[in-house]
Enzyme design. Structure first.
Site, mmCIF file in Angstrom:
data_model
loop_
_atom_site.group_PDB
_atom_site.id
_atom_site.type_symbol
_atom_site.label_atom_id
_atom_site.label_comp_id
_atom_site.label_asym_id
_atom_site.label_seq_id
_atom_site.Cartn_x
_atom_site.Cartn_y
_atom_site.Cartn_z
ATOM 1 C CG ASP A 96 27.847 -6.624 46.648
ATOM 2 O OD1 ASP A 96 27.914 -5.381 46.558
ATOM 3 O OD2 ASP A 96 28.815 -7.346 46.392
HETATM 4 C C1 BGC Z 1 30.912 -4.722 45.498
HETATM 5 C C2 BGC Z 1 30.940 -4.423 46.972
HETATM 6 C C3 BGC Z 1 30.900 -2.931 47.188
HETATM 7 C C4 BGC Z 1 29.643 -2.388 46.550
HETATM 8 C C5 BGC Z 1 29.450 -0.911 46.770
HETATM 9 C C6 BGC Z 1 29.775 -4.005 44.790
HETATM 10 O O1 BGC Z 1 29.898 -4.094 43.428
HETATM 11 O O2 BGC Z 1 30.804 -6.112 45.297
HETATM 12 O O3 BGC Z 1 32.073 -4.994 47.550
HETATM 13 O O4 BGC Z 1 30.955 -2.651 48.553
HETATM 14 O O5 BGC Z 1 29.708 -2.646 45.167
HETATM 15 O O6 BGC Z 1 30.323 -0.168 46.031
#
Ligand code: BGC
Length: 758
Positions: free
Chosen positions: A292
């Site tokens: 993530d």
């Molecule tokens: C989120 C993810 C997301 C990623 C990219 C993160 O903050 O937890 O779910 O896909 O950002 O935007």
């Protein structure tokens, strides 16, 4: 000639053309593996690490426009030291980025472009929690397919969706992005979404790679506070959290994303048991795991790594393949391998996984396949809107309808439409709205006006505002708590109308990432406004727009009709009007329990019995002294404008062994006056296990349509597999003994019969 790289030459020498025209050959697993190995064999360690690096880019044709290190990013791209980018939007921008790799780097390994396409790209569908309420898997597959097409039209070939975190806590802001509290239902949605995004062939230009996220347990953050510690044991992990991920893996999801949280002291990003042993080992899944955003360096904050280098070491060894904008892999992995802290086999495994997905997507065949301006030319947004309206109306849940205020009768001549969300064209788009345009939804007021026609007087008043000031994905939201200047007009409109449609709930930016709340009551002055209006006109149909269960006990006790309408997307107002006026008979069922009080959270139907489930005479049993312990509206609940009567449940035999199956059957009759759809739900309870078992668990469902007076016999087959769980032996198996099988229209009102597994 410019594409005629070292890579191409070598592959041609080996008799394998990356540019072969036959897509069947392209997608054959054996060929893909051969190609992956050939490419890997030619890569330097630096180039390998590059494949594991993902950059964010707000791309402006000359280079990544964001961040201070934009120039450095551009130079690394040209050297082929980047495997993927996210947030690069438009076919021109992705083409430009791809060109940097294809025209400058030695290996010319195409980038893949990721983006959070959560509930639509431009055409916005209901938020996932809302869409799950339709229980309509075909419709969910369709919206994912359209999302894929619109993504490709904008250069995107990889979505960070579906989010399949089991979410039992209404305080958690990201519950809107989930499929709610149930493991089985979430798993079914996961399969439908993966199919919708990826189709049958990832190399098809109109499909995109999907991501099962967040692996794992993120939705069970303590106290519903985003990013917080998750305290679960193996029993919950295996029986509740992991099964939807297994479903997604079995459905062939191309990628996984790990999660920000820790479980039992180990952050997921550094969790070898989860990523290597379970996902890539026991489940034999061969896609790649992206971290993530920044979750690798966040292990420093977690306190398990002293610096980025150690975080990189822990993450790659645990099976995190790609570093999303964390800057840990690009700065440390080469050194870690050279120092012997990271086995090159782990790097090779990660790179192979990334290359495999790229081959499957046909990117080596044509790196610009998903940056094709012709895709946009063929899109009919009008058709997509029709699908959005269909998905939206199916997602609406009728929670209460006393005195049959709904559907609105054709004799009604005046309707007051009141509330801060009544003419809001933005909140219905919800959070995680991709490129859904601000203020582009059909508002409830607009929907009602066009459905009501000229003979009905619509008296609109906003009453109060909800979110004030600038609103956006990252900004904290300010709620109006003082301005009552709109109250008097609202009261006046309610007085002079036969009935009131009151549109309350949440601002879109009250739910979503980082939007956890300690209170789930109607925010701001909404409750006060509702009670003031109620004093002058009790004929209220309350329409709720929200991304999480709300505490609506007062409304449940006083307001005659309540319609749960989530954030339904582009066609929101039209879909709501379809239900209010009865053009569509509501069929949605809650994918999450609505509590009586926030103090009950986390609240879910498939709880454990405890050693002290009930005792009416003493206080020493599991309950609250100030509020009932069950849900106000339980999981699976939803009314219709007709009534369904469940007859007696029958079973083909009272016992089965592991090789046999049983059939349970129930007659369901439409005893009302209009046609309707019902989701018939099957639950099982394993009465005695080697570990404690939930009081019931959803194991199947079927949606049926019934004309007035019509009866259908609905049958479910019980197999031994459905009786399995992760037992005290730490494996999935069934245990002999008695089981209750229950069928009904929600998780509470069920017909029950017992059988045994011998
Ligand atoms: C989120 C993810 C997301 C990623 C990219 C993160 O903050 O937890 O779910 O896909 O950002 O935007």
């Amino acid at each position: 000639m410019r594409n005629f790289s070292l890579l191409t030459l070598c592959l041609l020498c080996g008799g394998i053309s990356l540019f072969a025209q036959n897509s069947k050959i392209q997608s054959s697993v054996k060929n893909v593996e051969t190609k992956v190995d050939s490419v890997l064999a030619m890569m330097t360690l630096e180039e390998k690490v590059g494949q594991l690096v993902q950059y964010n880019g707000s791309w402006d044709l000359t280079g990544p426009a964001s961040e201070l290190d934009g120039k450095q990013k551009e130079s690394n791209l040209k050297k082929g030291l980047v495997g993927s980018m996210l947030n690069v939007l438009s076919v021109d921008a992705t083409r430009e980025a791809q060109k940097m790799i294809m025209e400058n780097s030695r290996m010319k390994i195409p980038l893949i472009f990721g983006y959070d396409v959560i509930h639509g790209y431009k055409t916005i569908f209901p938020v996932p929690l809302g869409e799950t309420a339709s229980w309509d898997l075909e419709a969910m597959e369709k919206t994912a397919r359209i999302s894929a097409i619109e993504s490709v039209a904008n250069g995107i070939n990889w979505t960070f969706s579906p989010m399949i975190d089991i979410s039992r806590d209404a305080r958690w802001g990201r519950i809107m992005e989930s499929s709610g509290e149930d493991t089985y239902l979430t798993g079914q949605v996961a399969i439908a979404k993966v199919k919708g995004y990826q189709g049958d062939d990832l190399a098809d230009q109109l499909t995109i790679a999907a991501t099962a996220k967040h692996f794992a347990g993120y939705g069970l953050a303590e106290a519903g506070r985003d990013y917080n510690t998750v305290n679960i044991g193996e029993n919950v992990l295996h029986n509740v959290v992991l099964p939807p991920f297994k479903d997604a893996a079995d459905a062939g999801v191309a990628t996984f994303m790990n999660s920000f949280n820790e479980i039992d002291g180990i952050p997921s990003t550094g969790n070898k048991t989860l990523q290597r042993d379970i996902l890539k080992g026991a489940w034999n899944w061969d896609g790649f795991m992206v971290s993530d955003w920044g979750s690798i360096p966040e292990m420093i904050n977690h306190g398990v790594a002293k610096d980025k280098k150690q975080a990189a070491e822990i993450a790659i060894n645990a099976g995190s393949d790609m570093d999303m904008e964390g800057g840990a892999y690009e700065t440390s992995l080469v050194a870690l391998v050279n120092e012997g802290k990271v086995d090159i086999a782990n790097i090779n495994d990660a790179v192979k996984r990334v290359l495999r997905v790229k081959f499957m997507m046909g990117l080596f065949e044509d790196p610009y396949r998903y940056s094709d301006p012709n895709v946009a030319k063929n899109i009919s947004y009008k058709e997509h809107e029709a699908v959005a309206r269909d998905a939206a109306k199916k997602s609406i849940v009728l929670l209460k309808n006393e005195s049959s205020l709904l559907p609105i009768k054709s004799s009604v001549r005046s309707i007051a439409v009141i509330g801060p969300l009544a003419d809001d064209k933005d909140s219905p788009i919800g959070n995680w709205r991709a490129q859904g345009e601000a203020n582009s939804a059909v508002s409830v007021l607009e929907g009602i006006k066009s459905a009501a026609g000229k003979n009905v007087k619509i008296n609109y008043a906003q009453g109060t505002t909800l979110g004030v000031g600038e609103r956006s994905f990252l900004m904290p939201l300010e709620i109006n708590k003082t301005d009552r200047s709109g109250f008097s007009k609202a009261i006046e409109m309610a007085k002079k109308s036969e009935m009131v449609v009151m549109v309350l709930g949440e601002d879109a930016f009250q739910s979503g990432e980082g939007r956890s709340q300690a209170s789930i009551k109607l925010a701001g002055l909404q409750q006060e406004l509702l009670e003031e209006v109620f004093k002058v006109n009790k004929n209220i149909a309350l329409v709720l727009l929200n991304g999480r269960p709300l505490e609506i006990t007062w409304s449940a006790e006083n307001v005659p009709s309540i319609v749960e309408a989530w954030f339904l997307g582009t066609e929101s107002g039209n879909a709501i009007a379809d239900v209010l006026f009865g053009t569509y008979n509501p069929s949605g069922k809650l994918p999450v329990s609505f509590p009586r009080s926030v103090g009950q959270e986390p609240l879910y139907y498939n709880q454990k019995n405890t050693g002290r489930p009930s005792n009416a005479e003493h206080v020493t049993y599991s309950h609250y002294t100030d509020v009932a312990k069950d849900a106000l509206y339980p999981f699976g609940f939803g009314l219709s404008y007709t009534t369904f009567k469940y007859g007696d449940i029958a079973i083909s035999s009272e016992a089965m062994n592991a090789e046999e199956t049983l059939t349970v059957t129930i007659p369901v009759t439409n005893i009302g006056k209009v046609a309707g759809k019902e989701v018939v739900q099957l639950y099982l309870h394993d009465l005695v296990g080697t570990t404690t078992r939930p009081v019931k668990e959803l194991k199947g469902f079927e949606m049926i349509s019934l004309q007035p007076g019509e009866t259908k016999n609905v049958s479910f087959t019980i197999t031994e597999k459905m009786l399995q769980y992760y037992t005290a032996n730490k494996k999935w198996e069934s245990e002999v003994g008695d089981f209750d099988v229950m069928i009904g229209g929600n998780s509470k009102d069920l017909k029950k019969i017992t059988f045994s597994l011998n």
